[in-house]
Design a protein around this motif. Structure first.
Motif, PDB file in Angstrom:
ATOM      1  N   ASN A 207       0.844  -1.209   0.000  1.00 29.45           N
ATOM      2  CA  ASN A 207       0.000   0.000   0.000  1.00 29.45           C
ATOM      3  C   ASN A 207       0.872   1.250   0.000  1.00 29.45           C
ATOM      4  N   ASP A 208       0.466   2.221  -0.774  1.00 36.04           N
ATOM      5  CA  ASP A 208       1.133   3.536  -0.825  1.00 36.04           C
ATOM      6  C   ASP A 208       2.635   3.438  -1.072  1.00 36.04           C
ATOM      7  N   PHE A 209       2.996   2.550  -1.950  1.00 30.31           N
ATOM      8  CA  PHE A 209       4.425   2.363  -2.217  1.00 30.31           C
ATOM      9  C   PHE A 209       5.028   3.589  -2.913  1.00 30.31           C
ATOM     10  N   LYS A 210       4.234   4.205  -3.754  1.00 31.60           N
ATOM     11  CA  LYS A 210       4.727   5.395  -4.466  1.00 31.60           C
ATOM     12  C   LYS A 210       5.146   6.478  -3.455  1.00 31.60           C
ATOM     13  N   LYS A 211       4.325   6.606  -2.385  1.00 28.08           N
ATOM     14  CA  LYS A 211       4.628   7.615  -1.355  1.00 28.08           C
ATOM     15  C   LYS A 211       5.972   7.321  -0.694  1.00 28.08           C
ATOM     16  N   ASN A 213       8.578   5.812  -2.043  1.00 24.50           N
ATOM     17  CA  ASN A 213       9.616   6.253  -2.983  1.00 24.50           C
ATOM     18  C   ASN A 213       9.756   7.774  -2.960  1.00 24.50           C
ATOM     19  N   ASP A 214       8.604   8.455  -2.997  1.00 25.08           N
ATOM     20  CA  ASP A 214       8.623   9.923  -3.053  1.00 25.08           C
ATOM     21  C   ASP A 214       9.224  10.520  -1.775  1.00 25.08           C
ATOM     22  N   GLU A 219      15.981   4.158  -3.345  1.00 26.15           N
ATOM     23  CA  GLU A 219      16.803   3.097  -2.746  1.00 26.15           C
ATOM     24  C   GLU A 219      16.099   2.435  -1.561  1.00 26.15           C
ATOM     25  N   ILE A 220      15.424   3.275  -0.763  1.00 31.93           N
ATOM     26  CA  ILE A 220      14.643   2.723   0.364  1.00 31.93           C
ATOM     27  C   ILE A 220      13.486   1.888  -0.206  1.00 31.93           C
TER      28      ILE A 220
END
Ligand SMILES: Nc1nc2c(ncn2[C@@H]2O[C@H](COP(=O)(O)OP(=O)(O)OP(=O)(O)O)[C@@H](O)[C@H]2O)c(=O)[nH]1
Length: 325
Positions: A207-211, A213-214, A219-220
C-alpha cells in the motif's frame, strides 16, 4: 550460481551429458590399457563415482560413495589440488590402509584434479591398474587433455545455469519474474489436478508504495521490495512458488490442505513483513493481499491470477476507505 557442493548427477534433471563423460573415461582406460578409470566428485558427503569405466574387472560402479575419512588416492588429489602418480602402491607406507590397495589389489594410480570454472576442486579424473606402471610424459599429457575436456563441460554447465537464472529471476529481489511464474505456476496447477491437492494464489501489493519512494527515495523503496521477497521466501514453504510481477506486485502460489487456514497464512505474511521492516529500520508499510483458489476444473494460471488481483483490489479499497477520516 551452480551449487558446487551438491552431487551433479542426482536425479533425472542432471545437467551434464553423462554419456559423453562415459566415452571419455572408456577411451582413457583403453589408451592406457588399464582395467579401471573414473570421474569422481568430492563434496562434504564423500567421494562419489560419477563415471566408472565399464571393464568387468573394475570393482567400482558409478554411484558408489566412499566416505571422506577413507584413505583413497582421490582424497589426496583433492586435498593437495594436485596431480598424483603412484606406480607401486603396495611398496609405499602411505597406502597401507587404502582399501583400493589392500582389498582391491590396485598397484598404480594416476589422477588429476578437475576444477569448477571458479577454481574450486570438483573432483578427480583418474586411471588405475592392478599392475605396476611406468607412464611416460606423453601419457601424462594425454590424461591432462582428457581432464581438460571434462573441465570445459563443467564451465558450460555453469554458464547454462547462470543464463537460466538470469532469464528466470527478478534482478532486484532474486525471486521468479513474471515469465518464470507463468511457466512454473502452470506446471504446479497441472500437478495439483493430477495429485489432488488445492492451490491458493495470493496477489500481494504494497500500500502507498509510491509515497515511500517519493518521501524516502528509490533506494529505500528497493530495500522494501527486497524485504518483502525475503519475508515471503522465509515464511512460505519450498514447494510454494514466489514471484514478482513487477513494481510492488508479488505473487505466491501456495499448496494448501485446508482453505480455511489461508487467512492465517495472510496474517502471518503481513505481520512478518512489518517485523522485518522494523528490524531493518525501514518505514512501516502495509500490504493488500487478495486470494483465489484452484478448482477441480482445468484452470489456467492467468485466470487464477486475475481472480486474486480482483480480490486484492477490493481489499485495497477497503483499506483506503478505512483510512479516510
Ligand atoms: N523503488 C522502486 N520503485 C519501483 C520499482 N518498480 C516500480 N516502482 C514504483 O512503484 C510505484 C507503484 O505505485 P502504484 O502502482 O501507484 O502503487 P501504490 O503507490 O502502492 O498505490 P496503491 O497500490 O494504490 O496503494 C511507482 O511509483 C513505481 O515507480 C522498483 O523496482 N523500485
Amino acid at each position: 550460481m551452480f551449487k558446487t557442493n551438491q552431487w551433479v548427477f542426482s536425479g533425472k534433471d542432471s545437467q551434464i551429458s553423462l554419456q559423453k563423460w562415459q566415452k571419455t573415461v572408456d577411451l582413457m582406460t583403453e589408451l592406457f590399457s588399464a582395467p579401471a578409470g573414473f570421474v569422481v566428485q568430492a563434496t562434504d558427503a564423500g567421494y562419489r563415482i560419477v563415471v566408472a569405466s565399464e571393464q568387468r574387472e573394475n570393482p567400482y560402479k558409478a554411484g558408489e560413495v566412499v566416505p571422506l575419512d577413507t584413505n583413497i588416492f582421490c582424497k589426496k588429489v583433492v586435498q593437495d589440488n594436485q596431480a598424483l602418480y603412484v606406480n607401486h602402491a603396495s611398496k609405499d607406507d602411505m597406502w597401507l590402509d587404502n582399501p583400493e590397495v589392500t582389498q582391491d589389489g590396485f598397484e598404480s594410480y594416476l589422477g588429476l584434479p578437475i576444477h569448477w570454472p571458479d577454481g574450486e576442486v570438483f573432483g578427480t579424473f583418474c586411471v588405475m591398474d592392478f599392475e605396476q606402471t611406468d607412464y611416460q610424459r606423453n601419457y601424462l599429457e594425454l590424461i591432462k587433455q582428457l581432464r581438460d575436456m571434462v573441465e570445459d563441460d563443467l564451465a558450460l554447465i555453469n554458464s547454462f545455469v547462470q543464463m537460466r537464472e538470469i532469464a528466470m529471476l527478478d534482478p532486484l529481489t532474486h525471486i521468479y519474474n513474471r515469465r518464470a511464474l507463468n511457466l512454473l505456476a502452470q506446471q504446479k496447477l497441472s500437478l495439483s489436478g493430477r495429485l489432488g491437492f488445492d492451490v491458493c494464489c495470493l496477489f500481494i501489493d504494497i500500500n502507498d508504495f509510491k509515497k515511500l519512494n517519493d518521501n524516502y527515495g528509490h533506494e529505500i523503496g528497493d530495500q522494501a521490495l527486497m524485504t518483502l521477497a525475503k519475508t515471503l521466501k522465509s515464511h512460505l514453504r519450498d514447494a510454494d512458488i514466489i514471484g514478482r510481477l513487477g513494481g510492488d506486485e508479488f505473487v505466491a502460489l501456495i499448496q494448501i490442505s485446508d482453505k480455511r487456514l489461508i487467512s492465517h497464512v495472510i496474517d502471518k505474511i503481513i505481520n512478518a513483513y512489518q517485523a522485518e521492516l522494523a528490524d531493518k529500520n525501514l518505514p512501516t508499510l502495509t500490504l493488500s493481499i487478495g486470494r483465489s483458489f484452484s478448482s477441480s476444473e482445468k484452470e489456467s494460471f492467468e485466470a487464477l491470477l486475475d481472480m486474486a488481483d480482483k480480490d486484492m483490489y477490493s481489499v485495497k479499497q477497503a483499506f483506503k476507505l478505512a483510512k479516510k477520516p
